[in-house]
Scaffold this motif. Structure first.
Motif, PDB file in Angstrom:
ATOM      1  N   LEU A 106       0.827  -1.211   0.000  1.00  0.00           N
ATOM      2  CA  LEU A 106       0.000   0.000   0.000  1.00  0.00           C
ATOM      3  C   LEU A 106       0.862   1.262   0.000  1.00  0.00           C
ATOM      4  N   LEU A 107       1.934   1.244   0.797  1.00  0.00           N
ATOM      5  CA  LEU A 107       2.829   2.410   0.843  1.00  0.00           C
ATOM      6  C   LEU A 107       3.514   2.628  -0.508  1.00  0.00           C
ATOM      7  N   ALA A 108       3.948   1.519  -1.135  1.00  0.00           N
ATOM      8  CA  ALA A 108       4.582   1.644  -2.457  1.00  0.00           C
ATOM      9  C   ALA A 108       3.584   2.221  -3.457  1.00  0.00           C
ATOM     10  N   GLY A 109       2.350   1.737  -3.392  1.00  0.00           N
ATOM     11  CA  GLY A 109       1.319   2.252  -4.291  1.00  0.00           C
ATOM     12  C   GLY A 109       1.034   3.724  -4.024  1.00  0.00           C
ATOM     13  N   ALA A 110       1.024   4.093  -2.743  1.00  0.00           N
ATOM     14  CA  ALA A 110       0.767   5.494  -2.391  1.00  0.00           C
ATOM     15  C   ALA A 110       1.872   6.400  -2.939  1.00  0.00           C
TER      16      ALA A 110
END
Lengths: 406, 123
Positions: A106-110
């Motif tokens: 999720l952090l990478a996507g954000a």
């Protein structure tokens, strides 16, 4: 696919990859895979494995992935799957691995989404870094042939590549001539390597057993293949910096041809590492599964194609090993092709970074990139060389933005 | 004579650097990762140097599989240049397979050679 759904895709991919690492059935980093038999037998401390994993992955996350996510607005697999390897191996419980892996994804996507909120002038200029690369990709098979068998082979592959490029350019097919030339050159490299054939050597029983054991990963990798296929189709995920830049610049055929070249280059080493470890490669031989997504006609086709491609690689591993065993020059050509990827991309991104830095901050930007390059060489390369051009362009962009704003 | 086999990216260049640094005490030859790891496992060669982009993946996969993780180690990683102390420590601890990132061939290979020579002198 909306950006938020894209982020959800990253989270699912992160969770699945961390789960596969937790079970020891698949890792993204080739260096962790051979350790999996000891890990599965409980002979390695999780903390020790986590430290080793981070030591071998940190440079790739910092210099191979993050700067290129920023300049391209496209996720780079290393930023998701190297950390999720460590999360999976470090977690005491499967549920925790899935949860934390999901958060990492999720952090990478954000991070990918954040790029959309940066000034468009700046991000569009950064993307011009892909300009030299889109033309220089045709050198990949030529450099590989040069490394494999010298000048004569390089000249032969050059002729094929140039002829293809000219033919596609003057035709009305409407596809990227450089991408077609690269695909033709890749095929030429394959044919050269396949010419030598030896009788299939006696294969130790344990290798066959391991290849079948790696199929336990399919419970994670089949859905993961679907997710990464869809993310690739949506322009959210690429396998390495060069493909990320090309995808960011909407050069899908170029990104796909690079991913296929890379996939062919890595198949021998990935297949052998699966055979010695009994663990699969999280995203397959990098990055041909993503190429399926880049070229698919729809999200559903990309997801279906990604799932089928990754599953086929895992199920077909015994056949791949037989192919690699019977054609030993495939491994030699694979090494030459991987060498070409490093040499051509390092140079193309350095030139692209210098051009962009100069455009953003005339004179000083160029001096920044060249100065950074000289410093890095003098210090024994504390930065991965491919990062130098991107970091210079990022620095020039930030300074230019501040000067313009204040 | 100590035999060192070199496999992976730019293995010829690494073998040349090794031969230049090692003088008459070490011989350097190139081989595939599989053949090199098998040769070290069977005692036909003493050391293995594998090179890939990370210095930990394709460089060492075969060596770890055939020699064990305690006898194979990356001497540096991308973004972290090699340390002479760590390489000497690895050799002294019995590591026989070294993973080298492509970026660090010029610095890491001479350090590996010096560490092997030092260990041989003391051993």
């Amino acid at each position: 696919m909306s950006p938020l759904v894209g982020i959800a895709g990253f989270a699912i991919a992160g969770a699945l990859a961390a789960g596969a690492a937790f079970d020891g059935v698949a890792t993204y980093h080739d260096g962790l895979r051979p350790l999996m038999p000891e890990y599965r037998r409980g002979e390695m401390e999780r903390a020790d494995l986590g430290r080793r994993g981070w030591a071998m992955s940190a440079g790739f996350v910092r210099w191979f992935a993050l700067p290129f996510i920023l300049v391209s607005g496209v996720g780079v697999s290393h930023a998701v799957f190297l950390p999720t390897d460590i999360v999976g191996l470090r977690s005491a419980r499967r549920a925790l691995a899935l949860l934390v892996g999901g958060v990492v994804g999720l952090l990478a996507g954000a991070l990918v989404l954040v790029v959309d909120f940066l000034p468009a002038d700046l991000t569009n200029t950064w993307l011009e870094m892909a300009e030299p690369l889109r033309y220089l990709i045709i050198l990949l098979p030529v450099v590989a042939a040069l490394e494999y068998r010298g000048l004569a082979a390089a000249v032969l592959v050059s002729l094929i590549v140039v002829a293809l490029r000219i033919t596609v350019t003057i035709s009305t097919v409407g596809v990227d001539p450089d991408a077609m030339a690269l695909l033709g050159g890749t095929l030429a490299c394959l044919i050269i390597a396949l010419r030598e054939r030896v009788p299939a050597p006696e294969r130790p029983e344990v290798l066959s057993h391991n290849l079948y054991a790696a199929r336990r990963s399919l419970i994670y990798l089949t859905p993961l293949g679907a997710v990464v296929g869809a993310l690739a189709y949506g322009g959210f995920l690429a396998g390495e910096p060069g493909a990320a830049l090309l995808l960011g610049a909407d050069l899908r055929w170029a990104a796909a041809s690079v991913a296929i070249f890379s996939g062919v280059a890595f198949i021998p080493s990935v297949t052998r590492s699966v055979a010695v470890s009994g663990s699969a490669s999280t995203q397959g031989s990098p990055d041909w599964v993503l190429a399926v997504g880049f070229l698919a006609p729809s999200y559903w086709a990309a997801a279906l194609g990604g799932a089928a491609a990754l599953s086929a690689e895992v199920l077909g591993a015994p056949l791949l090993l037989r192919l690699v065993d019977r054609h030993p020059k495939l491994s030699v050509m694979g090494v030459a092709m991987r060498h070409a990827l490093v040499v051509v991309f390092d140079l193309a991104v350095l030139i692209g970074g210098a051009m962009v830095a100069h455009a953003l901050l005339p004179g000083f930007g160029l001096a920044t990139v060249v100065g950074l390059f000289i410093w890095n060489e003098a210090k024994g390369r504390p930065l991965m060389p491919i990062a130098v051009g991107a970091l210079g362009a990022i620095a020039a962009g930030i300074v230019e933005y501040l000067l313009e704003t204040f | 004579m100590t035999r060192v086999l070199v496999a992976g990216l730019r293995s010829s260049q690494a073998a040349r650097i090794g031969a230049d640094t090692g003088g008459d005490s070490l011989t350097f030859e190139t081989a595939s990762d599989f053949d090199a790891a098998v040769a070290v496992a069977s005692g036909e060669a003493e050391y293995y140097v594998g090179i890939c982009q990370s210095g930990a993946g394709a460089a060492l996969a075969m060596a770890i599989g055939l020699l064990g993780s305690d006898r194979a180690r990356s001497v540096s990683t991308p973004g972290r240049p090699p340390s002479p102390t760590e390489i000497q420590q690895a050799v002294d601890e019995g590591v026989v397979a070294f993973g080298v990132p492509l970026d660090h061939i010029e610095t890491a290979v001479p350090l590996i050679v010096q560490a092997i020579l030092s260990e041989r002198r003391e051993g």
